[in-house]
Design a protein around this motif. Structure first.
Motif, PDB file in Angstrom:
ATOM      1  N   ASN A 143     108.808 -31.578   9.443  1.00 46.13           N
ATOM      2  CA  ASN A 143     109.734 -32.464  10.123  1.00 46.13           C
ATOM      3  C   ASN A 143     110.702 -33.000   9.086  1.00 46.13           C
ATOM      4  OD1 ASN A 143     109.132 -32.898  13.111  1.00 46.13           O
ATOM      5  ND2 ASN A 143     107.074 -33.063  12.249  1.00 46.13           N
ATOM      6  N   ASN A 144     111.432 -34.031   9.404  1.00 43.84           N
ATOM      7  CA  ASN A 144     112.447 -34.580   8.501  1.00 43.84           C
ATOM      8  C   ASN A 144     112.202 -36.048   8.169  1.00 43.84           C
ATOM      9  OD1 ASN A 144     113.935 -32.102   8.599  1.00 43.84           O
ATOM     10  ND2 ASN A 144     114.723 -32.714  10.590  1.00 43.84           N
ATOM     11  N   PHE A 145     110.958 -36.424   7.981  1.00 47.40           N
ATOM     12  CA  PHE A 145     110.648 -37.820   7.693  1.00 47.40           C
ATOM     13  C   PHE A 145     111.155 -38.208   6.310  1.00 47.40           C
ATOM     14  CE2 PHE A 145     107.243 -36.593  10.706  1.00 47.40           C
ATOM     15  CZ  PHE A 145     107.617 -37.447  11.732  1.00 47.40           C
ATOM     16  N   VAL A 146     111.496 -39.476   6.170  1.00 45.02           N
ATOM     17  CA  VAL A 146     111.955 -40.005   4.887  1.00 45.02           C
ATOM     18  C   VAL A 146     111.049 -41.159   4.478  1.00 45.02           C
ATOM     19  CG1 VAL A 146     114.356 -39.337   5.259  1.00 45.02           C
ATOM     20  CG2 VAL A 146     113.606 -41.584   6.002  1.00 45.02           C
ATOM     21  N   GLY A 147     111.028 -41.412   3.184  1.00 46.83           N
ATOM     22  CA  GLY A 147     110.232 -42.524   2.683  1.00 46.83           C
ATOM     23  C   GLY A 147     108.789 -42.136   2.443  1.00 46.83           C
ATOM     24  N   ALA A 148     108.045 -43.118   1.997  1.00 49.51           N
ATOM     25  CA  ALA A 148     106.633 -42.914   1.650  1.00 49.51           C
ATOM     26  C   ALA A 148     105.755 -42.941   2.898  1.00 49.51           C
ATOM     27  CB  ALA A 148     106.183 -43.995   0.683  1.00 49.51           C
ATOM     28  N   ILE A 149     104.584 -42.342   2.760  1.00 55.86           N
ATOM     29  CA  ILE A 149     103.581 -42.419   3.822  1.00 55.86           C
ATOM     30  C   ILE A 149     103.002 -43.829   3.777  1.00 55.86           C
ATOM     31  CG2 ILE A 149     101.362 -41.542   4.639  1.00 55.86           C
ATOM     32  CD1 ILE A 149     102.128 -38.894   3.167  1.00 55.86           C
ATOM     33  N   PRO A 150     103.034 -44.552   4.880  1.00 55.04           N
ATOM     34  CA  PRO A 150     102.494 -45.910   4.874  1.00 55.04           C
ATOM     35  C   PRO A 150     101.028 -45.927   4.484  1.00 55.04           C
ATOM     36  CG  PRO A 150     103.749 -45.501   6.884  1.00 55.04           C
ATOM     37  CD  PRO A 150     103.601 -44.185   6.182  1.00 55.04           C
ATOM     38  N   GLU A 151     100.680 -46.830   3.588  1.00 53.83           N
ATOM     39  CA  GLU A 151      99.287 -46.880   3.128  1.00 53.83           C
ATOM     40  C   GLU A 151      98.329 -47.221   4.253  1.00 53.83           C
ATOM     41  OE1 GLU A 151      98.310 -51.018   1.080  1.00 53.83           O
ATOM     42  OE2 GLU A 151      99.991 -50.012   0.091  1.00 53.83           O
ATOM     43  N   GLU A 152      98.816 -47.865   5.301  1.00 51.91           N
ATOM     44  CA  GLU A 152      97.960 -48.192   6.443  1.00 51.91           C
ATOM     45  C   GLU A 152      97.360 -46.925   7.065  1.00 51.91           C
ATOM     46  OE1 GLU A 152     101.061 -51.493   6.212  1.00 51.91           O
ATOM     47  OE2 GLU A 152     101.028 -49.317   5.957  1.00 51.91           O
ATOM     48  N   ILE A 153      98.104 -45.831   7.040  1.00 56.86           N
ATOM     49  CA  ILE A 153      97.592 -44.569   7.597  1.00 56.86           C
ATOM     50  C   ILE A 153      96.433 -44.062   6.744  1.00 56.86           C
ATOM     51  CG2 ILE A 153      98.161 -42.147   8.094  1.00 56.86           C
ATOM     52  CD1 ILE A 153     101.000 -43.118   8.824  1.00 56.86           C
ATOM     53  N   GLY A 154      96.559 -44.192   5.431  1.00 57.55           N
ATOM     54  CA  GLY A 154      95.499 -43.761   4.531  1.00 57.55           C
ATOM     55  C   GLY A 154      94.228 -44.580   4.649  1.00 57.55           C
ATOM     56  N   ASN A 155      94.318 -45.744   5.270  1.00 60.42           N
ATOM     57  CA  ASN A 155      93.146 -46.609   5.430  1.00 60.42           C
ATOM     58  C   ASN A 155      92.337 -46.319   6.689  1.00 60.42           C
ATOM     59  OD1 ASN A 155      93.758 -47.973   3.064  1.00 60.42           O
ATOM     60  ND2 ASN A 155      95.011 -49.492   4.118  1.00 60.42           N
ATOM     61  N   ILE A 156      92.751 -45.323   7.474  1.00 65.34           N
ATOM     62  CA  ILE A 156      92.003 -44.976   8.692  1.00 65.34           C
ATOM     63  C   ILE A 156      90.761 -44.194   8.260  1.00 65.34           C
ATOM     64  CG2 ILE A 156      92.051 -43.777  10.899  1.00 65.34           C
ATOM     65  CD1 ILE A 156      95.115 -44.078  10.861  1.00 65.34           C
ATOM     66  N   SER A 157      89.608 -44.799   8.406  1.00 64.92           N
ATOM     67  CA  SER A 157      88.369 -44.209   7.881  1.00 64.92           C
ATOM     68  C   SER A 157      87.923 -42.966   8.646  1.00 64.92           C
ATOM     69  CB  SER A 157      87.240 -45.247   7.876  1.00 64.92           C
ATOM     70  OG  SER A 157      86.987 -45.689   9.205  1.00 64.92           O
ATOM     71  N   SER A 158      88.369 -42.781   9.879  1.00 65.62           N
ATOM     72  CA  SER A 158      87.932 -41.647  10.685  1.00 65.62           C
ATOM     73  C   SER A 158      88.721 -40.363  10.399  1.00 65.62           C
ATOM     74  CB  SER A 158      88.050 -41.992  12.182  1.00 65.62           C
ATOM     75  OG  SER A 158      89.381 -42.347  12.491  1.00 65.62           O
ATOM     76  N   LEU A 159      89.798 -40.435   9.609  1.00 69.94           N
ATOM     77  CA  LEU A 159      90.640 -39.267   9.360  1.00 69.94           C
ATOM     78  C   LEU A 159      89.886 -38.142   8.654  1.00 69.94           C
ATOM     79  CD1 LEU A 159      94.157 -40.593   8.284  1.00 69.94           C
ATOM     80  CD2 LEU A 159      93.605 -39.178  10.255  1.00 69.94           C
ATOM     81  N   THR A 160      89.978 -36.937   9.214  1.00 70.41           N
ATOM     82  CA  THR A 160      89.404 -35.761   8.554  1.00 70.41           C
ATOM     83  C   THR A 160      90.486 -34.747   8.192  1.00 70.41           C
ATOM     84  OG1 THR A 160      88.969 -34.710  10.698  1.00 70.41           O
ATOM     85  CG2 THR A 160      87.164 -35.992   9.715  1.00 70.41           C
ATOM     86  N   GLU A 161      91.651 -34.826   8.865  1.00 68.76           N
ATOM     87  CA  GLU A 161      92.761 -33.935   8.553  1.00 68.76           C
ATOM     88  C   GLU A 161      94.054 -34.735   8.619  1.00 68.76           C
ATOM     89  OE1 GLU A 161      94.610 -29.600   9.776  1.00 68.76           O
ATOM     90  OE2 GLU A 161      93.639 -30.773  11.348  1.00 68.76           O
ATOM     91  N   MET A 162      94.825 -34.643   7.530  1.00 68.17           N
ATOM     92  CA  MET A 162      96.074 -35.364   7.438  1.00 68.17           C
ATOM     93  C   MET A 162      97.072 -34.461   6.730  1.00 68.17           C
ATOM     94  SD  MET A 162      96.656 -39.190   5.839  1.00 68.17           S
ATOM     95  CE  MET A 162      95.774 -38.848   4.336  1.00 68.17           C
TER      96      MET A 162
END
Length: 164
Positions: A143-162
């Motif tokens: 896609n064409n996203f700009v900026g950093a990945i918000p750290e809040e997304i990295g704090n989701i403990s259930s994530l297995t694929e990102m």
């Protein structure tokens, strides 16, 4: 709530160029329960592919994954999708969607799979996606996203694929 879901699906259809979809007759079927707004494509179902026992929408797949071509969704993802309170999977990959990911999607508290890869989405990622505490897979690459990945997304403990 069921009438709201029907309304949300109509908004999705009209805001993403439904008349030009690969299968434009998947949605807006009069006298047909929204749980059956679907069509077989190869070995897959597309459209509303799953509902819970109470008839609420759990899964929307509007991608033509069987042959890797576009389903031909255009325009922006409507924020009204946040009204699909039981939604577990949202797959709008391999299309021509533009604009931001609506921050309202963070209201989808049961969402486990968010697939929006291979579109033309842009702007910054909403930090509110970090509120999706049950999210297991988020794939929004190509896609064409700009900026950093918000750290809040990295704090989701259930994530297995990102994949960004």
């Amino acid at each position: 709530q069921r009438i709201i879901e029907r309304y949300v699906l109509a908004v999705l259809y009209f805001s993403t160029g439904g008349r030009n979809w690969l299968y434009p007759d998947v949605f807006l079927k009069a006298n047909v329960d929204t749980c059956f707004w679907q069509q077989k494509s190869g070995n897959s179902l597309i459209g509303v592919t799953s509902c819970n026992p109470d008839g609420f929408i759990r899964r929307i797949e509007l991608t033509n994954g069987s042959n890797y071509t576009s389903f031909n969704l255009t325009g922006e993802i409507p924020y009204e999708l946040a009204q699909l309170k039981q939604l577990v999977t949202l797959n709008l990959s391999r299309n021509k969607l533009v604009g931001p990911i609506p921050r309202e999607l963070s209201q989808l508290r049961y969402l486990k799979i968010l697939l929006l890869y291979k579109n033309a989405l842009g702007e910054t990622l909403p930090s509110s996606l970090g509120q999706l505490s049950r999210l297991k897979n988020i794939v929004i690459s190509y896609n064409n996203f700009v900026g950093a990945i918000p750290e809040e997304i990295g704090n989701i403990s259930s994530l297995t694929e990102m994949k960004f």
